[in-house]
Scaffold this motif. Structure first.
Motif, PDB file in Angstrom:
ATOM      1  N   LYS A 144     -46.752 -33.043  16.527  1.00 46.22           N
ATOM      2  CA  LYS A 144     -45.763 -31.990  16.205  1.00 46.22           C
ATOM      3  C   LYS A 144     -46.179 -31.284  14.894  1.00 46.22           C
ATOM      4  O   LYS A 144     -46.156 -30.053  14.801  1.00 46.22           O
ATOM      5  N   LEU A 145     -46.570 -32.077  13.917  1.00 52.61           N
ATOM      6  CA  LEU A 145     -47.034 -31.498  12.640  1.00 52.61           C
ATOM      7  C   LEU A 145     -48.235 -30.582  12.872  1.00 52.61           C
ATOM      8  O   LEU A 145     -48.306 -29.477  12.330  1.00 52.61           O
ATOM      9  N   LEU A 146     -49.158 -31.060  13.698  1.00 55.37           N
ATOM     10  CA  LEU A 146     -50.378 -30.291  13.940  1.00 55.37           C
ATOM     11  C   LEU A 146     -50.060 -28.987  14.675  1.00 55.37           C
ATOM     12  O   LEU A 146     -50.564 -27.910  14.315  1.00 55.37           O
ATOM     13  N   VAL A 147     -49.208 -29.071  15.684  1.00 56.43           N
ATOM     14  CA  VAL A 147     -48.819 -27.876  16.446  1.00 56.43           C
ATOM     15  C   VAL A 147     -48.208 -26.845  15.497  1.00 56.43           C
ATOM     16  O   VAL A 147     -48.571 -25.661  15.505  1.00 56.43           O
ATOM     17  N   GLU A 148     -47.300 -27.279  14.661  1.00 62.46           N
ATOM     18  CA  GLU A 148     -46.617 -26.349  13.757  1.00 62.46           C
ATOM     19  C   GLU A 148     -47.574 -25.841  12.677  1.00 62.46           C
ATOM     20  O   GLU A 148     -47.485 -24.700  12.238  1.00 62.46           O
ATOM     21  N   ASN A 149     -48.497 -26.688  12.269  1.00 60.68           N
ATOM     22  CA  ASN A 149     -49.488 -26.284  11.270  1.00 60.68           C
ATOM     23  C   ASN A 149     -50.419 -25.213  11.842  1.00 60.68           C
ATOM     24  O   ASN A 149     -50.770 -24.249  11.170  1.00 60.68           O
ATOM     25  N   LEU A 150     -50.775 -25.387  13.119  1.00 58.84           N
ATOM     26  CA  LEU A 150     -51.634 -24.380  13.766  1.00 58.84           C
ATOM     27  C   LEU A 150     -50.893 -23.053  13.904  1.00 58.84           C
ATOM     28  O   LEU A 150     -51.457 -21.981  13.704  1.00 58.84           O
ATOM     29  N   LYS A 151     -49.600 -23.146  14.243  1.00 58.18           N
ATOM     30  CA  LYS A 151     -48.801 -21.920  14.432  1.00 58.18           C
ATOM     31  C   LYS A 151     -48.599 -21.175  13.132  1.00 58.18           C
ATOM     32  O   LYS A 151     -48.678 -19.962  13.070  1.00 58.18           O
ATOM     33  N   THR A 152     -48.261 -21.916  12.078  1.00 53.24           N
ATOM     34  CA  THR A 152     -47.820 -21.252  10.845  1.00 53.24           C
ATOM     35  C   THR A 152     -48.917 -21.178   9.780  1.00 53.24           C
ATOM     36  O   THR A 152     -48.798 -20.399   8.832  1.00 53.24           O
ATOM     37  N   GLY A 153     -49.932 -22.021   9.908  1.00 52.00           N
ATOM     38  CA  GLY A 153     -50.993 -22.059   8.905  1.00 52.00           C
ATOM     39  C   GLY A 153     -50.544 -22.677   7.592  1.00 52.00           C
ATOM     40  O   GLY A 153     -51.258 -22.634   6.594  1.00 52.00           O
ATOM     41  N   SER A 154     -49.340 -23.262   7.592  1.00 50.38           N
ATOM     42  CA  SER A 154     -48.816 -23.806   6.333  1.00 50.38           C
ATOM     43  C   SER A 154     -48.317 -25.232   6.549  1.00 50.38           C
ATOM     44  O   SER A 154     -47.519 -25.488   7.468  1.00 50.38           O
ATOM     45  N   LEU A 155     -48.759 -26.147   5.710  1.00 48.54           N
ATOM     46  CA  LEU A 155     -48.301 -27.538   5.808  1.00 48.54           C
ATOM     47  C   LEU A 155     -46.798 -27.613   5.522  1.00 48.54           C
ATOM     48  O   LEU A 155     -46.047 -28.269   6.236  1.00 48.54           O
ATOM     49  N   THR A 156     -46.371 -26.907   4.496  1.00 53.10           N
ATOM     50  CA  THR A 156     -44.953 -26.942   4.117  1.00 53.10           C
ATOM     51  C   THR A 156     -44.074 -26.468   5.278  1.00 53.10           C
ATOM     52  O   THR A 156     -43.065 -27.090   5.613  1.00 53.10           O
ATOM     53  N   GLU A 157     -44.477 -25.373   5.893  1.00 51.15           N
ATOM     54  CA  GLU A 157     -43.692 -24.829   7.015  1.00 51.15           C
ATOM     55  C   GLU A 157     -43.690 -25.809   8.187  1.00 51.15           C
ATOM     56  O   GLU A 157     -42.663 -26.003   8.855  1.00 51.15           O
ATOM     57  N   ALA A 158     -44.847 -26.447   8.428  1.00 50.43           N
ATOM     58  CA  ALA A 158     -44.939 -27.411   9.538  1.00 50.43           C
ATOM     59  C   ALA A 158     -44.005 -28.598   9.293  1.00 50.43           C
ATOM     60  O   ALA A 158     -43.289 -29.046  10.192  1.00 50.43           O
ATOM     61  N   VAL A 159     -43.985 -29.092   8.056  1.00 43.88           N
ATOM     62  CA  VAL A 159     -43.112 -30.226   7.724  1.00 43.88           C
ATOM     63  C   VAL A 159     -41.641 -29.816   7.876  1.00 43.88           C
ATOM     64  O   VAL A 159     -40.825 -30.555   8.425  1.00 43.88           O
ATOM     65  N   LYS A 160     -41.337 -28.620   7.422  1.00 43.71           N
ATOM     66  CA  LYS A 160     -39.958 -28.123   7.510  1.00 43.71           C
ATOM     67  C   LYS A 160     -39.494 -28.073   8.970  1.00 43.71           C
ATOM     68  O   LYS A 160     -38.383 -28.483   9.303  1.00 43.71           O
ATOM     69  N   ARG A 161     -40.374 -27.606   9.841  1.00 41.80           N
ATOM     70  CA  ARG A 161     -39.997 -27.530  11.263  1.00 41.80           C
ATOM     71  C   ARG A 161     -39.814 -28.929  11.849  1.00 41.80           C
ATOM     72  O   ARG A 161     -38.931 -29.141  12.673  1.00 41.80           O
ATOM     73  N   CYS A 162     -40.659 -29.863  11.437  1.00 42.73           N
ATOM     74  CA  CYS A 162     -40.478 -31.254  11.892  1.00 42.73           C
ATOM     75  C   CYS A 162     -39.114 -31.766  11.448  1.00 42.73           C
ATOM     76  O   CYS A 162     -38.380 -32.387  12.212  1.00 42.73           O
ATOM     77  N   MET A 163     -38.787 -31.503  10.190  1.00 39.83           N
ATOM     78  CA  MET A 163     -37.503 -31.991   9.665  1.00 39.83           C
ATOM     79  C   MET A 163     -36.331 -31.413  10.454  1.00 39.83           C
ATOM     80  O   MET A 163     -35.324 -32.075  10.676  1.00 39.83           O
TER      81      MET A 163
END
Ligand code: SF4
Length: 503
Positions: A149-168
Motif C-alpha cells: 500500500k505504501l509503495l502504491v501510494e508512493n508511486l502515485k504521489t512521488g512523496s513518502l509523506t503523502e503515501a504514509v498519510k494515505r495509509c493512515m
C-alpha cells in the motif's frame, strides 16, 4: 476461507549517522524484545542496497568469532528488525517463514522495506486496491499489505509523506511501522489511534537514532528514550535529527490496555511510568477492592512473571505474606498464551513449578495477568490443589475480557473467551478456584497513568476505536447471541469484511 497469518510483533530500527555498521544495535534491540515474538526474527540493513536475513525461532546467540560474518552479511548504517509470533493461520515452518518480517515491496525500481507491529482489519479492501497496481498480488502477512500500500501510494504521489498519510487514512487497524526506502529515507509512523507502542531514542555522542516497540530496546543499547511516537505521526530521520510531523489527527488516542498487564516487559516505560510500577499498583488495587478475600488468605503467590509485581503490590498494601513459591523454568521460553490450544496445557506444566511445602495446607491468593480462555489458569489451580492448597483465590490484574481483539492479540472470537460467556462465579467453578476477582476497570485505568480516552479498551468494553472493527464486532456479537457457531477467526470471513468495509 484462507487463513492468513495474523501477528503481534516487536520492532527495532536504527541509523548510525556516522556511517558505522548498525547490525549490532539491531541485534541487541531485538534480543531485548524477544518476549514480543518468539516464532521468527529478521533483519534488513541498507547501504544503498538492501540486505536481508530472516529465520525462525528466537533471536540466536551470536558467538564473538561469528560477529564478523554477520556484519558482512548485513552491512550498512541503517536497518530495521522484527520479532514476531503468529496469532492465527498455519504454523508449519514454510508458512511461518513466508510471514517473517521485515518485508520488502518492489516495483519499477522503487523499494520499501518495513518492520511492523499490529494488525490490519480491512484486509480485503486493501488487497483489491493493491491488485489494481499489482494484479497478481497475494499476501502472507499484514506487513505485505502495508508495504505494498505504501509503495502504491508512493508511486502515485512521488512523496513518502503523502503515501504514509494515505495509509493512515485508508487502513483500518493497528500499525506501528519502521521503514526504509530505496533512496535511504528512514522513517517510522503509527496509525491514527496509536494502538501499538513505538518510541524514538538516540545517543547524541555516537550519533545514533533509533525506534523501538519498547524502551528496553534503547536501554540495552545505551540509548536515551526521546518520545513515544504520537498517533498519526510520521517521524523521519534526517542527516542530523528526528523530524516529526502529525499527518492525521483523530482527536483521541487508543493505546492497547493489554500492553500494561501482559505484553510489555516490567522494565519498559509506558507513558511516564515503568510497567513494573503499574503492575505493583494493580496489586494494591486488587487488595483494596477485595478486603474479604485478603482476610481469607494465608499467603500471596503469583503466576510468573507477569503476575509477580502485582503480588508484591498486594503484600505491600496488606502485609499478607508474599511467598516466591512459584518459579519459571528459565530456559522454557514459550509464552503459554501464544501457543495453540492443544499445546497450552502441557507447556504450562513444563514451564511453571511450585514449591509444594509452602503451599500445603494454606489458603492461597494467586495473582494472574489475565484470563483469556481459562485453560492455563485451570491447570495452575489444579496444580495448587494437588499440592494441598486449602483454598485458591485468583486476583486478576486485567479486567474481564468480554470481546475479541482486532489489533494483533490472539483472541479473535467471542466463543473462545471465558469472560464473554461466564461471570466471575461461573469462571471460578470452571477453573476450580474458590473465587475469581478481577481488578476494576476504573482502578486499572488510574494505575496506568493514562486517561480513559487515551486507551483502547475494546476487549473489555466491546467499544473499539476504529470504525470497521466496531462494525465487525457488533455483527459478530449479534450472530454469537443468535447461537451461530463461530469457526476460527470470524472477522476474516469475506462476507463480514464486505459488509463492514469502509465506505
Ligand atoms: S482490543 Fe484489547 S488487546 Fe486488542 S488492542 Fe484493544 S485493549 Fe489491546
Amino acid at each position: 476461507m484462507k487463513e492468513y497469518l495474523k501477528i503481534d510483533c516487536g520492532v527495532f530500527a536504527a541509523a548510525n549517522l556516522r556511517g558505522q555498521p548498525v547490525f549490532p544495535l539491531l541485534y541487541w534491540g531485538l534480543r531485548a524484545q524477544n518476549h514480543r515474538g518468539h516464532q521468527s526474527h529478521g533483519f534488513v540493513t541498507f547501504d544503498g542496497k538492501f540486505y536481508s536475513y530472516k529465520s525462525l525461532d528466537l533471536v540466536p546467540r551470536i558467538k564473538t568469532r561469528a560477529t564478523h560474518e554477520w556484519l558482512k552479511r548485513l552491512p550498512g548504517s541503517i536497518g530495521i528488525a522484527n520479532v514476531r509470533y503468529t496469532t492465527s493461520g498455519k504454523t508449519d515452518e514454510k508458512a511461518l517463514m513466508k510471514g517473517t518480517q521485515p518485508v520488502i515491496a518492489k516495483k519499477n525500481g522503487r523499494k520499501i522495506a518495513i518492520s511492523f507491529n499490529g494488525n490490519v482489519v480491512n484486509t480485503l479492501q486493501l488487497k483489491r486496491e493493491i491488485q489494481k497496481e499489482f494484479p497478481r498480488f497475494e499476501y502472507e502477512c499484514d506487513a505485505d499489505l502495508i508495504s505494498h500500500k505504501l509503495l502504491v501510494e508512493n508511486l502515485k504521489t512521488g512523496s513518502l509523506t503523502e503515501a504514509v498519510k494515505r495509509c493512515m487514512k485508508e487502513i483500518d487497524g493497528a500499525f506501528s511501522v519502521a521503514g526504509i526506502t530505496q533512496k535511504g529515507e528512514f522513517f517510522a509512523f503509527k496509525d491514527p489511534y496509536g494502538i501499538r507502542p513505538l518510541c524514538a531514542g538516540k545517543d547524541q555522542k555516537t550519533k545514533i537514532l533509533a525506534f523501538s516497540s519498547e524502551t528496553v530496546g534503547f536501554d540495552i543499547n545505551a540509548l536515551k528514550f526521546q518520545f513515544e511516537i504520537e498517533p498519526g505521526e510520521l517521524v523521519k530521520v534526517t542527516k542530523r535529527s528526528l523530524e516529526r510531523e502529525k499527518l492525521v489527527n483523530m482527536g483521541k488516542k487508543a493505546f492497547c490496555a493489554f500492553e500494561f498487564a501482559y505484553f510489555a516487559r516490567p522494565d519498559s516505560k509506558l507513558g511516564k511510568k515503568y510497567v513494573y510500577e503499574i503492575r505493583e499498583q494493580f496489586g494494591r488495587n486488587l487488595a483494596e477492592e477485595n478486603p474479604e478475600i485478603v482476610q481469607d488468605a494465608d499467603l500471596i503467590i503469583s503466576i510468573p512473571e507477569t503476575g509477580d509485581d502485582s503480588a508484591l503490590g498486594v503484600h505491600e498494601a496488606t502485609g499478607l505474606k508474599w511467598e516466591r513459591a512459584s518459579r519459571r523454568h528459565r530456559y522454557v521460553t514459550e509464552r503459554a498464551f501464544i501457543l495453540l490450544s492443544k499445546e497450552r496445557q502441557s507447556t504450562i506444566d513444563k514451564k511453571i513449578n511450585f514449591i509444594a511445602s509452602k503451599i500445603r495446607g494454606k489458603r492461597v491468593i494467586i495473582t494472574e495477568d489475565s484470563i483469556v480462555r481459562g485453560d492455563t489458569t485451570k491447570v495452575v489451580v489444579e496444580k495448587l490443589r494437588k499440592m494441598g492448597a486449602k483454598k485458591v483465590h485468583l486476583f486478576v490484574t486485567f479486567p474481564r475480557i468480554i470481546g475479541p481483539c482486532f489489533y494483533g492479540i490472539n483472541m479473535a472470537t467471542y466463543g473462545e473467551l471465558i469472560g464473554a460467556n461466564y461471570d466471575e462465579e461461573e469462571i471460578a467453578k470452571i477453573i476450580g478456584a474458590d473465587s475469581v476477582n478481577y481488578q476494576s476497570l476504573k482502578g486499572f485505568i488510574k494505575a496506568t497513568g493514562y486517561h480513559r480516552n487515551e486507551l483502547c479498551l475494546g476487549c473489555l468494553t466491546r467499544k473499539y476505536p476504529t470504525p470497521m472493527a466496531q462494525r465487525i464486532a457488533d455483527e459478530m456479537w449479534k450472530r454469537f447471541q443468535e447461537g451461530e457457531k463461530e469457526t476460527g477467526r470470524l472477522y476474516e470471513i469475506p462476507e463480514l469484511l464486505e459488509n463492514a468495509a469502509i465506505k
